[in-house]
Design a protein around this motif. Sequence first.
Motif, PDB file in Angstrom:
ATOM      1  N   LYS A  13       0.860  -1.188   0.000  1.00 29.00           N
ATOM      2  CA  LYS A  13       0.000   0.000   0.000  1.00 29.00           C
ATOM      3  C   LYS A  13       0.890   1.231   0.000  1.00 29.00           C
ATOM      4  CE  LYS A  13      -3.236   2.539   3.009  1.00 29.00           C
ATOM      5  NZ  LYS A  13      -3.977   2.483   4.310  1.00 29.00           N
ATOM      6  N   VAL A  14       0.657   2.120  -0.956  1.00 32.04           N
ATOM      7  CA  VAL A  14       1.385   3.389  -0.994  1.00 32.04           C
ATOM      8  C   VAL A  14       0.361   4.516  -1.032  1.00 32.04           C
ATOM      9  CG1 VAL A  14       3.457   2.473  -2.076  1.00 32.04           C
ATOM     10  CG2 VAL A  14       1.599   3.305  -3.503  1.00 32.04           C
ATOM     11  N   GLU A  15       0.764   5.665  -0.557  1.00 31.34           N
ATOM     12  CA  GLU A  15      -0.141   6.813  -0.514  1.00 31.34           C
ATOM     13  C   GLU A  15       0.456   7.970  -1.310  1.00 31.34           C
ATOM     14  OE1 GLU A  15      -2.031   9.968   2.763  1.00 31.34           O
ATOM     15  OE2 GLU A  15      -1.100   8.102   3.431  1.00 31.34           O
ATOM     16  N   TYR A  16      -0.378   8.564  -2.163  1.00 32.91           N
ATOM     17  CA  TYR A  16      -0.004   9.765  -2.900  1.00 32.91           C
ATOM     18  C   TYR A  16      -1.000  10.866  -2.566  1.00 32.91           C
ATOM     19  CZ  TYR A  16       2.533   6.375  -5.837  1.00 32.91           C
ATOM     20  OH  TYR A  16       3.344   5.370  -6.302  1.00 32.91           O
ATOM     21  N   LEU A  17      -0.511  12.083  -2.439  1.00 28.50           N
ATOM     22  CA  LEU A  17      -1.397  13.234  -2.279  1.00 28.50           C
ATOM     23  C   LEU A  17      -1.578  13.846  -3.665  1.00 28.50           C
ATOM     24  CD1 LEU A  17      -2.946  15.005  -0.219  1.00 28.50           C
ATOM     25  CD2 LEU A  17      -0.912  16.466  -0.127  1.00 28.50           C
ATOM     26  N   ILE A  18      -2.689  13.530  -4.303  1.00 23.25           N
ATOM     27  CA  ILE A  18      -2.934  13.966  -5.676  1.00 23.25           C
ATOM     28  C   ILE A  18      -3.953  15.096  -5.670  1.00 23.25           C
ATOM     29  CG2 ILE A  18      -3.712  13.277  -7.973  1.00 23.25           C
ATOM     30  CD1 ILE A  18      -2.817  10.450  -7.375  1.00 23.25           C
ATOM     31  N   GLY A  19      -3.497  16.290  -5.979  1.00 20.77           N
ATOM     32  CA  GLY A  19      -4.388  17.437  -6.013  1.00 20.77           C
ATOM     33  C   GLY A  19      -5.084  17.679  -4.683  1.00 20.77           C
ATOM     34  N   GLY A  20      -4.412  17.364  -3.582  1.00 22.53           N
ATOM     35  CA  GLY A  20      -4.990  17.546  -2.259  1.00 22.53           C
ATOM     36  C   GLY A  20      -5.841  16.385  -1.781  1.00 22.53           C
ATOM     37  N   ILE A  21      -5.904  15.300  -2.556  1.00 22.53           N
ATOM     38  CA  ILE A  21      -6.701  14.128  -2.186  1.00 22.53           C
ATOM     39  C   ILE A  21      -5.763  12.986  -1.800  1.00 22.53           C
ATOM     40  CG2 ILE A  21      -8.422  12.451  -2.963  1.00 22.53           C
ATOM     41  CD1 ILE A  21      -9.276  14.518  -5.084  1.00 22.53           C
ATOM     42  N   ASN A  22      -5.891  12.487  -0.576  1.00 21.73           N
ATOM     43  CA  ASN A  22      -5.118  11.323  -0.163  1.00 21.73           C
ATOM     44  C   ASN A  22      -5.593  10.119  -0.969  1.00 21.73           C
ATOM     45  OD1 ASN A  22      -3.577  12.608   1.863  1.00 21.73           O
ATOM     46  ND2 ASN A  22      -5.297  12.494   3.269  1.00 21.73           N
ATOM     47  N   THR A  23      -4.688   9.592  -1.789  1.00 22.05           N
ATOM     48  CA  THR A  23      -5.011   8.505  -2.711  1.00 22.05           C
ATOM     49  C   THR A  23      -4.170   7.290  -2.347  1.00 22.05           C
ATOM     50  OG1 THR A  23      -5.420  10.163  -4.437  1.00 22.05           O
ATOM     51  CG2 THR A  23      -5.161   7.867  -5.140  1.00 22.05           C
ATOM     52  N   TYR A  24      -4.827   6.151  -2.159  1.00 16.61           N
ATOM     53  CA  TYR A  24      -4.152   4.938  -1.703  1.00 16.61           C
ATOM     54  C   TYR A  24      -4.129   3.926  -2.843  1.00 16.61           C
ATOM     55  CZ  TYR A  24      -5.453   7.389   2.530  1.00 16.61           C
ATOM     56  OH  TYR A  24      -5.623   8.364   3.486  1.00 16.61           O
ATOM     57  N   VAL A  25      -2.929   3.390  -3.118  1.00 22.63           N
ATOM     58  CA  VAL A  25      -2.748   2.492  -4.254  1.00 22.63           C
ATOM     59  C   VAL A  25      -2.140   1.181  -3.746  1.00 22.63           C
ATOM     60  CG1 VAL A  25      -1.853   2.281  -6.600  1.00 22.63           C
ATOM     61  CG2 VAL A  25      -2.292   4.550  -5.648  1.00 22.63           C
ATOM     62  N   THR A  93      -8.002   3.601  -3.987  1.00 20.76           N
ATOM     63  CA  THR A  93      -9.109   4.072  -3.157  1.00 20.76           C
ATOM     64  C   THR A  93      -8.839   5.505  -2.704  1.00 20.76           C
ATOM     65  OG1 THR A  93      -8.203   3.375  -1.012  1.00 20.76           O
ATOM     66  CG2 THR A  93      -9.448   1.733  -2.252  1.00 20.76           C
ATOM     67  N   PHE A  94      -9.900   6.199  -2.320  1.00 22.52           N
ATOM     68  CA  PHE A  94      -9.781   7.533  -1.727  1.00 22.52           C
ATOM     69  C   PHE A  94     -11.103   7.865  -1.047  1.00 22.52           C
ATOM     70  CE2 PHE A  94     -11.417   8.023  -5.992  1.00 22.52           C
ATOM     71  CZ  PHE A  94     -12.347   9.053  -5.939  1.00 22.52           C
ATOM     72  N   ASP A  95     -11.066   8.810  -0.122  1.00 24.69           N
ATOM     73  CA  ASP A  95     -12.294   9.266   0.537  1.00 24.69           C
ATOM     74  C   ASP A  95     -13.061  10.186  -0.404  1.00 24.69           C
ATOM     75  OD1 ASP A  95     -11.923   7.942   2.982  1.00 24.69           O
ATOM     76  OD2 ASP A  95     -10.693   9.567   3.786  1.00 24.69           O
ATOM     77  N   LEU A  96     -14.354   9.927  -0.542  1.00 22.21           N
ATOM     78  CA  LEU A  96     -15.189  10.808  -1.346  1.00 22.21           C
ATOM     79  C   LEU A  96     -15.401  12.139  -0.637  1.00 22.21           C
ATOM     80  CD1 LEU A  96     -17.946   8.356  -2.638  1.00 22.21           C
ATOM     81  CD2 LEU A  96     -15.671   8.811  -3.581  1.00 22.21           C
TER      82      LEU A  96
END
Length: 327
Positions: A13-25, A93-96
């Motif tokens: 599991k890695v996390e990227y902050l994409i455009g201010g959205i915590n995105t989990y891959v 995944t990401f929080d809506l």
Amino acid sequence: MKVFDHDPQAFSKVEYLIGGINTYVYNTETLRSYIESFDNSPTNVDDIPINVLYLIHQRGGDHKYTEALAYTILDQYYTKSSKASVEPLICVTFDLRNHGSRMINKARNQDWIKGNDLHALDMFSSIMGNVADLKLIMDFLPSYLDLESLLTGEFKQQNQHWNFRFRNILSGYSLGAHTVFRFVNEYPGLVHIINPVVGCVDLSSLLINRLKQNSLESEDYDKKWFYYTYDELNLTKEEKHKYPEHLHKYLSQQDEEIFENFPMNEIKMYAAFGAEDQLVPKKLSSVWCDSYMNTNDSTEVFIQDGVGHDVTNEMVDKFTSWLVKII
């Protein structure tokens, strides 16, 4: 909806902050050896397919729900695949909006029965916000993954027209499934497969029947309300406050586009519904799903008896069995 049992150590599991959205891959570590294998390919390479499954959670949920599903689906995908060399699958995944870490006002996620008079506006605007967020993540995730760096200069010289082909798969649950339909309506060329679960293609009819408290057995419930003008809805003053005319014009136009012009022949679908679902009844989407199955031979629709508005182990199990055959 329950959180599925899963082993969080089974996949990375890695996390990227994409455009201010915590995105989990999830499961990105499998991409390295897969892509590097193309460096030694004796034949010319035009496309390197990358399978990406975006998981979109339900109203009132958060990414922890879809994270559990990501681990479950990945485990089943690799277990069921009979191919000697399995194409990797990664999950996102990401929080809506207004959910999880992005929560602003919990009450605005409630429906009319629970006292939120702006339920229709809040739900539809959040869906379109989710569409925009998903498009943002989909646009920028390839740059964060930086898969080009795994290929040698020699490969790039020998294969002048090579390209990564991201095969995007959208799996949405309830509100997430509503989002899937709207995303495809906006960006049909970006989607390869959809997996809507307990969702609805016709939000106009869903909301109007919910607002007017129409019985499932009534003639009114069978109407395609997006074909009706606002005056033809015969709303009371109170109902008009909850369902404004401008909203109906905007929403019904989208519903008509989805009902009449959805690219069924181009996008493979596995949909699932609960036979006893009272919140998002399957009958609202039944005609549309029948048309889909008659248009696309790769389509399957599973209706589980004795199940209401829920996502079950059987729904996920049947989806992954279908997925390994389709990819």
